[in-house]
Structures are given as C-alpha cells and as structure tokens.
Design an enzyme around this catalytic site. Structure first.
Site, PDB file in Angstrom:
ATOM      1  N   GLU A  53      17.073   6.484  83.506  1.00  0.00           N
ATOM      2  CA  GLU A  53      17.579   7.594  84.328  1.00  0.00           C
ATOM      3  C   GLU A  53      16.451   8.197  85.160  1.00  0.00           C
ATOM      4  OE1 GLU A  53      17.453  11.799  82.906  1.00  0.00           O
ATOM      5  OE2 GLU A  53      19.546  11.341  82.457  1.00  0.00           O
ATOM      6  N   ASP A 110      24.019   4.250  83.747  1.00  0.00           N
ATOM      7  CA  ASP A 110      23.662   5.115  84.880  1.00  0.00           C
ATOM      8  C   ASP A 110      22.251   4.822  85.364  1.00  0.00           C
ATOM      9  OD1 ASP A 110      22.427   6.360  82.628  1.00  0.00           O
ATOM     10  OD2 ASP A 110      22.436   8.295  83.641  1.00  0.00           O
TER      11      ASP A 110
END
EC number: 3.2.1.4
Length: 332
Positions: A53, A110
């Site tokens: 991330e 993500d």
C-alpha cells in the site's frame, strides 16, 4: 501603462511559483519523513513496517510530482524485496526488525493495484515502455489471482488466500480503486475491469449498514447476494473505509455514491466529527477526525479551499498519505 501591467504579471508569476513550491514541499516533507534512501516507505504508526500500500501510494505521488528519481528508488526496492516471482504479484508486508522480514506470503490486492496504476501513469508520463509492460504484467496477475465471480458479481478479493470461505467471501471496500480500474480498462480493453467497476459500485451502494447507513472496513458477501459487516473485524466505518469516498471522488467527483458519507458527516461540525463510527451500535470514537481523515471529509463535502498537502508536525505515515492522495484526487 507598461509598468502596472508588468507588476501585474510579476505578481501572477510569484503566486504561481509560490503555489508550485507549496505543492512540492508536501511531497518533499513526505519523502523526508517516511522514505528511506533506498526507496522503502515506513509506516511510522505501525513500528516502521512497510507494505505494498505504502509503496504504491508513494509511487503515485512521485509520478504526480514528476520525481522520477524517487519513483525508480521506490519501484526498485519494491521489486527487490516484495516481488512474488511465482504469482507476479507482491508480498504485502515487510518487517525490517524481523529475522525473516517477509513472513506472510499473501498479497494485498490494493497494493498490487496501486503499484500497477503508478507504473501505468509513469509509463505514459515519461514515455517509458518498461513501466507500461510491468503494469500490464501485474494487471494480468491480479485478474488471475484476485478477481473472481461470486454471487453473480465480479469481485476483487483482498488477497489471494484466506478470503474465499465458499459460502461467503470477505471484501475490503477500501480496496475498490475505481479510478485505477478505469485506467486499466482503457489500457487493456478487457471487459473484466468494467464489470468490476460496475459490480463494486453496486456493492458499495448496498453496504449501507445500520442506522448510520455506511459501509464497514471489512464486509461479507454471502452466496445468496446479501451483505453484512464481516464478523472477524469491528463493525466500523473507520481508518480503512475512509478511503472509499476518496476513491469514489477520484473516480467521479459528482457521483451519487458519495451521498451516504455526506449525509452522515453533515450531522457533525467539521472539527468535532468522530474519527470512526460503529455501524451496528452507532457508537462513535471519543476523539475527532484530524489530518488526513479530515482532508478526506473536506474533499467529500466540497470544502476544497482549505485543503493542503502539508502534514502537521506529528502526523504519521497514514494521515500524511491521505493528505497527499486527496490532492492527487483533486488533480492538484
């Protein structure tokens, strides 16, 4: 007449250069606080670990601020330390204090999406096909490992392992990176990205849990298509879910999907908005939004004039990241 006109132009140039310097300063401060010399982003709120991330966030910022040196450092470190050569994705977490810094071999979708998106943007901005090819490869790996059909929907699992429970799947709606998926669709022309956008927008619309009508950080999609807060996590709209309105705005600043967040936040004065709310009990945090959380609220509510990418002296990695991402979402 000539002198006043010249002064006017001089003043305009000073304002422009001042604004540019301020924008750059936010990124320079971010790098100085959270980025090591070899390109590792440290989560200062979490024992200085690193994760995909953070690498992806910073790579996006580096492209936005036209900082190719930082981008290459970030990308090289990510490849060297987090690359899973079998799946083509990335191990999600790196702990520099551990004997084995990468214990968990799972990915975080993500983070993978953020990295692929940053590479796509970098390739287009700097006209470098190597970045584009790397992005294409990661996109294909995400489709192969993390995107599935479940309950009649196309969904992206948070990781390749542990989230498909057969009778239900666990989703993290803060991983729904709509603007990235749109760019992937435009790049690859694969229908899966369009379907993922459409179905994920529908899912967010259905995650209006409890009286507050907000999604939770983690949610369960059952085989019959129903949804509920995931039971293994607190039933909160909190530090993960705050990214949902950020990514929705980044995708479409006028989307009606922002309305539930706007309706809830209107119940509170700006500076006394609770940092989180439990959607089932309606209990709220005893402390208020600050820093990056408040920046996302301001963006969502249309309070744009006071937004700044300059972090406060005590702001940690995550809050500072949200600040800069808000500016990227605005195109500033």
């Amino acid at each position: 007449m000539g002198k006043p006109m010249w002064r006017c132009w001089a003043l305009m140039l000073m304002v422009w250069f001042s604004a540019s310097a301020t924008a750059a300063n936010g990124w320079e401060i971010y790098k100085s606080r959270f980025m090591t010399t070899d390109g590792r982003i440290q989560d200062t709120g979490n024992k200085n670990v690193s994760h995909t991330e953070g690498q992806g966030f910073a790579m996006l910022m580096a492209v936005h601020y036209d900082d190719r040196i930082a981008f290459d450092n970030l990308w090289n470190w990510t490849q060297s330390h987090l690359r899973n050569t079998t799946s083509g994705l990335f191990y999600w977490r790196y702990d520099p204090s551990a004997a084995n810094p990468v214990v968990d071999k799972n990915n975080a979708s993500d983070g993978d999406v953020l990295i692929a998106w940053a590479l796509l943007k970098a390739g287009n901005k700097w006209q470098d096909n190597r970045y584009l090819q790397a992005s294409d490869s990661i996109q294909k790996a995400i489709i192969a490992s993390n995107i599935i059909q479940f309950a009649g929907r196309t969904v992206m699992l948070p990781g390749a392992y542990g989230f498909n429970k057969n009778s239900y799947v666990i989703l993290n709606p803060s991983y729904f990176l709509f603007p990235a998926w749109r760019d992937f669709a435009n790049r690859s022309h694969l229908q899966v990205w369009r379907q993922l956008i459409d179905d994920s927008l529908s899912l967010v619309g259905e995650m209006r849990f409890g009286q507050v009508g907000l999604p939770t950080d983690w949610a369960a999609l059952n085989a019959d298509g129903s949804m509920a807060p995931a039971t293994a996590w607190p039933s909160r709209f909190s530090y993960d879910a705050i990214r949902i309105p950020l990514y929705l705005y980044w995708y479409d600043a006028k989307t009606t999907a922002l309305v539930p967040f706007q309706l809830y936040w209107r119940n509170y004065p700006r500076l006394t908005t609770p940092a989180w709310v439990d959607v089932l009990s309606s209990n709220t945090a005893t402390y208020n939004m600050q820093g990056g959380l408040l920046a996302v609220r301001d963006l969502t509510m249309g309070n744009l004039d006071g937004l700044s990418d300059l972090p406060g002296a005590s702001e940690d990695y995550y809050s500072s990241s949200l600040r800069l991402l808000v500016m990227l979402a605005r195109g500033k």
